[in-house]
Enzyme design. Structure first.
Site, PDB file in Angstrom:
ATOM      1  N   GLU A 125       0.818  -1.228   0.000  1.00  0.00           N
ATOM      2  CA  GLU A 125       0.000   0.000   0.000  1.00  0.00           C
ATOM      3  C   GLU A 125       0.846   1.269   0.000  1.00  0.00           C
ATOM      4  O   GLU A 125       0.698   2.125   0.872  1.00  0.00           O
ATOM      5  CB  GLU A 125      -0.958  -0.025   1.194  1.00  0.00           C
ATOM      6  CG  GLU A 125      -1.886  -1.233   1.175  1.00  0.00           C
ATOM      7  CD  GLU A 125      -2.747  -1.400   2.421  1.00  0.00           C
ATOM      8  OE1 GLU A 125      -3.274  -2.515   2.619  1.00  0.00           O
ATOM      9  OE2 GLU A 125      -2.891  -0.438   3.191  1.00  0.00           O
ATOM     10  N   GLU A 240      -5.579 -10.933  -1.139  1.00  0.00           N
ATOM     11  CA  GLU A 240      -6.353 -10.797   0.114  1.00  0.00           C
ATOM     12  C   GLU A 240      -7.852 -10.743  -0.170  1.00  0.00           C
ATOM     13  O   GLU A 240      -8.581  -9.942   0.411  1.00  0.00           O
ATOM     14  CB  GLU A 240      -5.940  -9.497   0.848  1.00  0.00           C
ATOM     15  CG  GLU A 240      -4.456  -9.346   1.125  1.00  0.00           C
ATOM     16  CD  GLU A 240      -4.110  -8.042   1.844  1.00  0.00           C
ATOM     17  OE1 GLU A 240      -2.924  -7.691   1.844  1.00  0.00           O
ATOM     18  OE2 GLU A 240      -5.031  -7.389   2.387  1.00  0.00           O
TER      19      GLU A 240
HETATM   20  O1  G3I Z   1      -3.140  -9.694  19.176  1.00  0.00           O
HETATM   21  C1  G3I Z   1      -3.576  -8.470  19.743  1.00  0.00           C
HETATM   22  C2  G3I Z   1      -4.280  -8.768  21.078  1.00  0.00           C
HETATM   23  O2  G3I Z   1      -3.309  -9.264  22.001  1.00  0.00           O
HETATM   24  C3  G3I Z   1      -4.872  -7.473  21.622  1.00  0.00           C
HETATM   25  O3  G3I Z   1      -5.596  -7.766  22.810  1.00  0.00           O
HETATM   26  C4  G3I Z   1      -5.842  -6.907  20.549  1.00  0.00           C
HETATM   27  C5  G3I Z   1      -6.487  -5.625  20.989  1.00  0.00           C
HETATM   28  O4  G3I Z   1      -5.692  -4.535  20.721  1.00  0.00           O
HETATM   29  O5  G3I Z   1      -5.096  -6.642  19.322  1.00  0.00           O
HETATM   30  C6  G3I Z   1      -4.585  -7.843  18.785  1.00  0.00           C
HETATM   31  O6  G3I Z   1      -3.871  -7.517  17.646  1.00  0.00           O
HETATM   32  C7  G3I Z   1      -4.719  -7.192  16.528  1.00  0.00           C
HETATM   33  C8  G3I Z   1      -4.350  -8.159  15.372  1.00  0.00           C
HETATM   34  O7  G3I Z   1      -5.081  -7.774  14.178  1.00  0.00           O
HETATM   35  C9  G3I Z   1      -4.716  -9.582  15.698  1.00  0.00           C
HETATM   36  O8  G3I Z   1      -6.078  -9.729  15.802  1.00  0.00           O
HETATM   37  C10 G3I Z   1      -4.363  -5.767  16.105  1.00  0.00           C
HETATM   38  O9  G3I Z   1      -4.812  -4.872  17.132  1.00  0.00           O
HETATM   39  C11 G3I Z   1      -5.101  -5.434  14.792  1.00  0.00           C
HETATM   40  O10 G3I Z   1      -4.664  -4.159  14.303  1.00  0.00           O
HETATM   41  C12 G3I Z   1      -4.714  -6.481  13.724  1.00  0.00           C
HETATM   42  O11 G3I Z   1      -5.479  -6.162  12.604  1.00  0.00           O
HETATM   43  C13 G3I Z   1      -4.945  -6.721  11.389  1.00  0.00           C
HETATM   44  C14 G3I Z   1      -4.578  -5.545  10.458  1.00  0.00           C
HETATM   45  O12 G3I Z   1      -4.258  -6.052   9.150  1.00  0.00           O
HETATM   46  C15 G3I Z   1      -3.349  -4.804  10.964  1.00  0.00           C
HETATM   47  O13 G3I Z   1      -2.246  -5.682  11.023  1.00  0.00           O
HETATM   48  C16 G3I Z   1      -6.069  -7.558  10.770  1.00  0.00           C
HETATM   49  O14 G3I Z   1      -6.271  -8.726  11.589  1.00  0.00           O
HETATM   50  C17 G3I Z   1      -5.666  -8.000   9.365  1.00  0.00           C
HETATM   51  O15 G3I Z   1      -6.751  -8.691   8.750  1.00  0.00           O
HETATM   52  C18 G3I Z   1      -5.332  -6.749   8.554  1.00  0.00           C
HETATM   53  O16 G3I Z   1      -4.934  -7.164   7.254  1.00  0.00           O
HETATM   54  C19 G3I Z   1      -4.688  -6.111   6.303  1.00  0.00           C
HETATM   55  C20 G3I Z   1      -3.497  -6.522   5.434  1.00  0.00           C
HETATM   56  O17 G3I Z   1      -2.381  -6.760   6.238  1.00  0.00           O
HETATM   57  C21 G3I Z   1      -3.205  -5.439   4.422  1.00  0.00           C
HETATM   58  N1  G3I Z   1      -4.397  -5.110   3.632  1.00  0.00           N
HETATM   59  C22 G3I Z   1      -5.613  -4.809   4.367  1.00  0.00           C
HETATM   60  C23 G3I Z   1      -5.900  -5.931   5.384  1.00  0.00           C
HETATM   61  C24 G3I Z   1      -7.179  -5.632   6.143  1.00  0.00           C
HETATM   62  O18 G3I Z   1      -7.041  -4.447   6.887  1.00  0.00           O
END
Ligand code: G3I
Length: 331
Positions: A125, A240
């Protein structure tokens, strides 16, 4: 879906996470349906970098071990992105240390998984036309601290660390047939054309494909763009995919039919391009989709964007993907 894809020389798979591994039924279904696994969060900076000096590969390695134990290939996501950065990052990064911080990260992570990762999303991105730059690049922390050359540097560094890895530029919002997406497509094409001209080791474009069920994602401008990407000698990956049902009627049968129709339309359109040899969905089941938290429906009904529903039953989308794979020409 794994077998149907393999028969055509196509790799089908999905995002997966250590968070879901305690769900045995889901893990079993994943292993039967997927030929490639993409860590949803475990290979991002937030998971890998507890501090500026240290790396933690525990969760990434757990996923790799699961994948290799099930003869599933492993895709890396993602080495350079302005999201999912660790809490220490913004206070630590400066114009003086950013280049070394980024290259040290890439060298360490890519070397750790050398020979294990089939392809890396090196930069994710990097385009945001609204930021107003002539080149359409996003004004991310990497661009601010290193300059636009951070993209070329990232690819050259990844190639140095693992010359055998396939290196991908991954982007979103380039599928719909609207003027904003057309501007993004033009910026992405200019970026990749430039990189190829300078013999930067970029081998393909990842099209995220988080598409809305009602969107036109098979338009003439998108087709022209895909042809221009192929003419650059680049491979095209669907990295994705999910079909967002936010704006669809509440009725589940109607929703599933419309979601399935979009999977069918989009996949049969993309699979006309022979350089499309990888299809990855962003999760397999509605039980584990980022859309449940990031894109709720106004009526708060559970979303249904993936090939398996919450009970792990294959939906009409499963059949649509299967049919698109069965009807595809052999790569
Ligand atoms: O694991 C922690 C947990 O310990 C904590 O209690 C909780 C609350 O803050 O957060 C958890 O981490 C989260 C993680 O997902 C696991 O669930 C992060 O906050 C959250 O930001 C993260 O979101 C991911 C996001 O990317 C950022 O990395 C999404 O699951 C994932 O589907 C999303 O994927 C992105 C691709 O990488 C890029 N393109 C878009 C796509 C969707 O947004």
């Amino acid at each position: 879906m794994r077998a149907a894809a393999a028969e055509k020389g196509i790799l089908f798979g999905s995002a997966f996470s250590t968070i879901y591994m305690s769900d045995e039924a889901y893990t079993r279904e994943f292993a039967s349906q997927c030929g490639v696994l993409v860590p949803e969060v475990e290979l991002k900076w937030a998971a890998l970098r507890p501090s500026p000096e240290t790396f933690d590969f525990t969760r990434g390695d757990t996923l790799y071990d699961f994948a290799s134990a099930n003869n599933i290939l492993f895709r890396g996501h993602t080495l350079v992105w302005e999201n999912a950065l660790p809490s220490w990052f913004n206070a630590y990064v400066t114009a003086r240390n950013a280049e070394q911080l980024m290259t040290n990260h890439i060298l360490s992570v890519v070397r750790h998984y050398a020979g294990k990762v089939t392809s890396w999303d090196v930069v994710n991105e990097g385009v945001q036309v609204q930021d107003g730059r002539a080149d359409g690049l996003k004004v991310s922390s990497w661009l601010q601290h290193i300059g636009p050359e951070y993209i070329e540097l990232a690819f050259r560094t990844a190639h140095q660390a693992d010359p055998k890895a396939t290196l991908i530029y991954n982007e979103n919002w380039i599928e719909p047939d609207d003027s904003d997406s057309e501007k993004r497509r033009r910026a992405v094409l200019a970026l990749l054309t430039n990189l190829r001209k300078r013999n930067v080791p970029v081998h393909g474009l990842g099209i995220q494909s988080h598409i809305f069920a009602e969107a036109n994602v098979t338009g003439p401008n998108f087709r022209q763009f895909l042809k221009e990407i192929e003419d650059l000698g680049l491979s095209i990956l669907i990295t994705e995919m999910d079909v967002r049902d936010q704006h669809l009627p509440a009725d589940i049968h109607t929703r599933d039919q419309l979601v399935a129709e979009q999977y069918r339309n989009y996949l049969s359109f993309l699979l006309q391009f022979r350089s499309v040899r990888t299809i990855v969905t962003w999760g397999l089941s509605d039980r584990y989709t980022w859309l449940s938290t990031h894109n709720k429906r106004a009526d708060n009904l559970p979303v249904r964007p993936l090939p398996y529903d919450f009970e792990l039953k294959p939906t009409a989308a499963w059949q649509a993907i299967q049919t698109a794979l069965e009807q595809a020409s052999t790569r």
